[in-house]
Design a protein around this motif. Structure first.
Motif, mmCIF file in Angstrom:
data_model
loop_
_atom_site.group_PDB
_atom_site.id
_atom_site.type_symbol
_atom_site.label_atom_id
_atom_site.label_comp_id
_atom_site.label_asym_id
_atom_site.label_seq_id
_atom_site.Cartn_x
_atom_site.Cartn_y
_atom_site.Cartn_z
ATOM 1 N N GLU A 100 28.288 40.903 29.273
ATOM 2 C CA GLU A 100 28.711 39.603 29.791
ATOM 3 C C GLU A 100 30.170 39.633 30.220
ATOM 4 O OE1 GLU A 100 28.722 34.825 29.105
ATOM 5 O OE2 GLU A 100 27.635 36.068 27.688
ATOM 6 N N TYR A 103 30.389 41.029 33.657
ATOM 7 C CA TYR A 103 29.961 40.028 34.635
ATOM 8 C C TYR A 103 31.084 39.025 34.901
ATOM 9 C CZ TYR A 103 27.692 35.976 36.636
ATOM 10 O OH TYR A 103 27.395 34.903 37.448
ATOM 11 N N LEU A 104 31.695 38.511 33.835
ATOM 12 C CA LEU A 104 32.758 37.518 33.990
ATOM 13 C C LEU A 104 33.998 38.112 34.656
ATOM 14 C CD1 LEU A 104 32.434 35.646 30.573
ATOM 15 C CD2 LEU A 104 31.787 34.783 32.835
ATOM 16 N N ALA A 106 34.095 40.476 36.833
ATOM 17 C CA ALA A 106 33.816 40.693 38.250
ATOM 18 C C ALA A 106 33.616 39.393 39.014
ATOM 19 C CB ALA A 106 32.580 41.581 38.395
ATOM 20 N N SER A 107 33.051 38.391 38.370
ATOM 21 C CA SER A 107 32.668 37.181 39.105
ATOM 22 C C SER A 107 33.673 36.048 39.046
ATOM 23 C CB SER A 107 31.317 36.676 38.588
ATOM 24 O OG SER A 107 31.445 36.233 37.253
ATOM 25 N N ASP A 108 34.565 36.057 38.057
ATOM 26 C CA ASP A 108 35.500 34.938 37.918
ATOM 27 C C ASP A 108 36.925 35.444 37.728
ATOM 28 O OD1 ASP A 108 36.774 32.533 37.495
ATOM 29 O OD2 ASP A 108 35.342 31.823 36.001
ATOM 30 N N ARG A 144 38.159 45.127 36.275
ATOM 31 C CA ARG A 144 38.317 43.977 37.172
ATOM 32 C C ARG A 144 38.885 44.430 38.519
ATOM 33 N NH1 ARG A 144 40.861 38.586 35.048
ATOM 34 N NH2 ARG A 144 38.732 37.845 35.100
ATOM 35 N N ALA A 147 36.217 46.287 40.414
ATOM 36 C CA ALA A 147 35.174 45.356 40.869
ATOM 37 C C ALA A 147 35.671 44.560 42.065
ATOM 38 C CB ALA A 147 34.763 44.420 39.738
ATOM 39 N N PHE A 151 34.098 44.701 45.779
ATOM 40 C CA PHE A 151 33.681 43.472 46.451
ATOM 41 C C PHE A 151 34.367 43.356 47.803
ATOM 42 C CE2 PHE A 151 33.997 38.867 47.259
ATOM 43 C CZ PHE A 151 32.652 38.561 47.281
#
Length: 156
Positions: A100, A103-104, A106-108, A144, A147, A151
């Motif tokens: 998790e 995921y966090l 990379a996404s936030d 991070r 990622a 992206f």
């Protein structure tokens, strides 16, 4: 000194290898009384507790808490984790937390690493960084950055 070392190796290591077979996990639990059906039910309950209930976010979670959450005996829960997931409880727990966190991260990008650490259930920066690096091979900040770079490359 060499002679002493050879004696030690021949006496303790070679004789041990000849006299004993490796002890697989199943032999460790052969007298536990856990049936295959019970084990599959416990495994499904553990997976639900982690995937759906996200119980791993509790920063004080222990094996007893998980057992109570799924209403099973702690020894049977431990046996299922060791046997069917091939991990001990804390490695299993940290794998979910790190998944998790990745995921966090990379996404936030607005969330700090410290905020993510607490969000996924870690109490200390040191334990988070150690577990993260053990799982991914890089620090959370490096993860991070890579990622974000990946992206950016996909957007181009």
């Amino acid at each position: 000194m060499r002679r002493l070392l050879k004696q030690f190796v021949s006496r303790y290591l070679v004789e041990e290898d000849l006299g004993r077979e490796p002890c697989p996990v199943q032999r460790k639990y052969e007298k536990s009384g856990l049936t295959e059906i019970q084990a599959m039910e416990i495994k499904a309950n553990i997976e639900q507790a982690f995937k759906m209930d996200k119980i791993y976010r509790n920063n004080t979670l222990g094996l007893d808490d998980l057992a109570e959450h799924i209403q099973q005996n702690r020894y049977k829960v431990s046996q299922v984790i060791n046997t069917y997931f091939a991990k001990n409880f804390y490695t299993f727990l940290n794998d979910y937390r790190i998944k998790e966190a990745k995921y966090l991260l990379a996404s936030d990008p607005g969330l700090s690493v410290k905020a993510i650490m607490f969000e996924v259930g870690f109490n200390s920066k040191n334990s988070f960084y150690t577990a993260f690096k053990k799982n991914t091979g890089v620090s959370p900040n490096d993860f991070r950055s890579s990622a974000a770079y990946s992206f950016g490359m996909q957007m181009a």
